[in-house]
Enzyme design. Sequence first.
Site, PDB file in Angstrom:
ATOM      1  N   HIS A  62       0.821  -1.207   0.000  1.00  0.00           N
ATOM      2  CA  HIS A  62       0.000   0.000   0.000  1.00  0.00           C
ATOM      3  C   HIS A  62       0.860   1.264   0.000  1.00  0.00           C
ATOM      4  O   HIS A  62       1.950   1.284   0.560  1.00  0.00           O
ATOM      5  CB  HIS A  62      -0.885   0.052   1.247  1.00  0.00           C
ATOM      6  CG  HIS A  62      -1.807  -1.106   1.374  1.00  0.00           C
ATOM      7  ND1 HIS A  62      -2.223  -1.584   2.586  1.00  0.00           N
ATOM      8  CD2 HIS A  62      -2.414  -1.891   0.445  1.00  0.00           C
ATOM      9  CE1 HIS A  62      -3.051  -2.599   2.408  1.00  0.00           C
ATOM     10  NE2 HIS A  62      -3.172  -2.815   1.117  1.00  0.00           N
ATOM     11  N   LYS A  71       5.763   5.972   7.642  1.00  0.00           N
ATOM     12  CA  LYS A  71       5.188   5.080   8.653  1.00  0.00           C
ATOM     13  C   LYS A  71       6.276   4.572   9.589  1.00  0.00           C
ATOM     14  O   LYS A  71       7.326   4.130   9.147  1.00  0.00           O
ATOM     15  CB  LYS A  71       4.517   3.873   7.988  1.00  0.00           C
ATOM     16  CG  LYS A  71       3.353   4.232   7.091  1.00  0.00           C
ATOM     17  CD  LYS A  71       2.794   3.011   6.397  1.00  0.00           C
ATOM     18  CE  LYS A  71       1.653   3.389   5.473  1.00  0.00           C
ATOM     19  NZ  LYS A  71       1.158   2.225   4.725  1.00  0.00           N
ATOM     20  N   TYR A 131       1.117   1.172  13.766  1.00  0.00           N
ATOM     21  CA  TYR A 131       1.889   2.103  12.962  1.00  0.00           C
ATOM     22  C   TYR A 131       1.368   3.516  13.116  1.00  0.00           C
ATOM     23  O   TYR A 131       0.174   3.758  13.229  1.00  0.00           O
ATOM     24  CB  TYR A 131       1.984   1.689  11.502  1.00  0.00           C
ATOM     25  CG  TYR A 131       0.701   1.346  10.782  1.00  0.00           C
ATOM     26  CD1 TYR A 131       0.185   2.197   9.818  1.00  0.00           C
ATOM     27  CD2 TYR A 131       0.040   0.152  11.030  1.00  0.00           C
ATOM     28  CE1 TYR A 131      -0.968   1.865   9.123  1.00  0.00           C
ATOM     29  CE2 TYR A 131      -1.113  -0.183  10.350  1.00  0.00           C
ATOM     30  CZ  TYR A 131      -1.618   0.685   9.395  1.00  0.00           C
ATOM     31  OH  TYR A 131      -2.760   0.358   8.721  1.00  0.00           O
ATOM     32  N   ASP A 168      -6.273  -5.957  -2.096  1.00  0.00           N
ATOM     33  CA  ASP A 168      -4.890  -6.399  -2.263  1.00  0.00           C
ATOM     34  C   ASP A 168      -4.757  -7.425  -3.388  1.00  0.00           C
ATOM     35  O   ASP A 168      -3.756  -7.447  -4.101  1.00  0.00           O
ATOM     36  CB  ASP A 168      -4.343  -6.965  -0.954  1.00  0.00           C
ATOM     37  CG  ASP A 168      -4.185  -5.875   0.103  1.00  0.00           C
ATOM     38  OD1 ASP A 168      -4.253  -4.678  -0.241  1.00  0.00           O
ATOM     39  OD2 ASP A 168      -4.000  -6.223   1.277  1.00  0.00           O
TER      40      ASP A 168
END
Length: 182
Positions: A62, A71, A131, A168
């Site tokens: 992603h 991140k 995250y 995905d």
Amino acid sequence: MKATQLAIPEVILLEPKVFGDERGFFFESFNQRQFDQVIGKHVTFVQGNHSRSVKHVLRGLHYQIKQPQGKLVRVVAGEVYDVAVDIRRSSPTFGQWVGEILNVENNKQLWVPAGFAHGFVVLSEYAEFLYQTTEYWAPEHERCIIWNDPALAIDWPIDCQPVLSNKDAQGKPFELADVYMN
């Protein structure tokens, strides 16, 4: 905190100093001043996320084409194999990837800067993944590169078909993906 630049130098593995005895353990999971020194600039985290996934779930790869997110990721239960792919066209490491095992025992964190696609696969029975991001989630700008693209040749440490979301499973091949032009 120990900081190690990986094969793509902007992706940094962070290992805290853990203090433990028979009562348990303590470690500082984040220190803004140290983090800024390690990555060489100041970032502000604006969003924190927590996911739980079962074994063989693969999330990613992603990224956001606008409002790109840096991140800082870590695992608080279980174990994952975490991957960052450089999608900055002008970068000398464009199209290259790095991967690291993150788990509750090693307490490692990975800094994945903006300009990278990110994904992970769960290796334990389940994993909880935290995250912090430098930009807000913007679903209209979210993109996905297919996890098993032969052009990337990511060496995922699994011997079965991973469990994927519909999004995905429909990720684009790297050669057709929107990438950063800077």
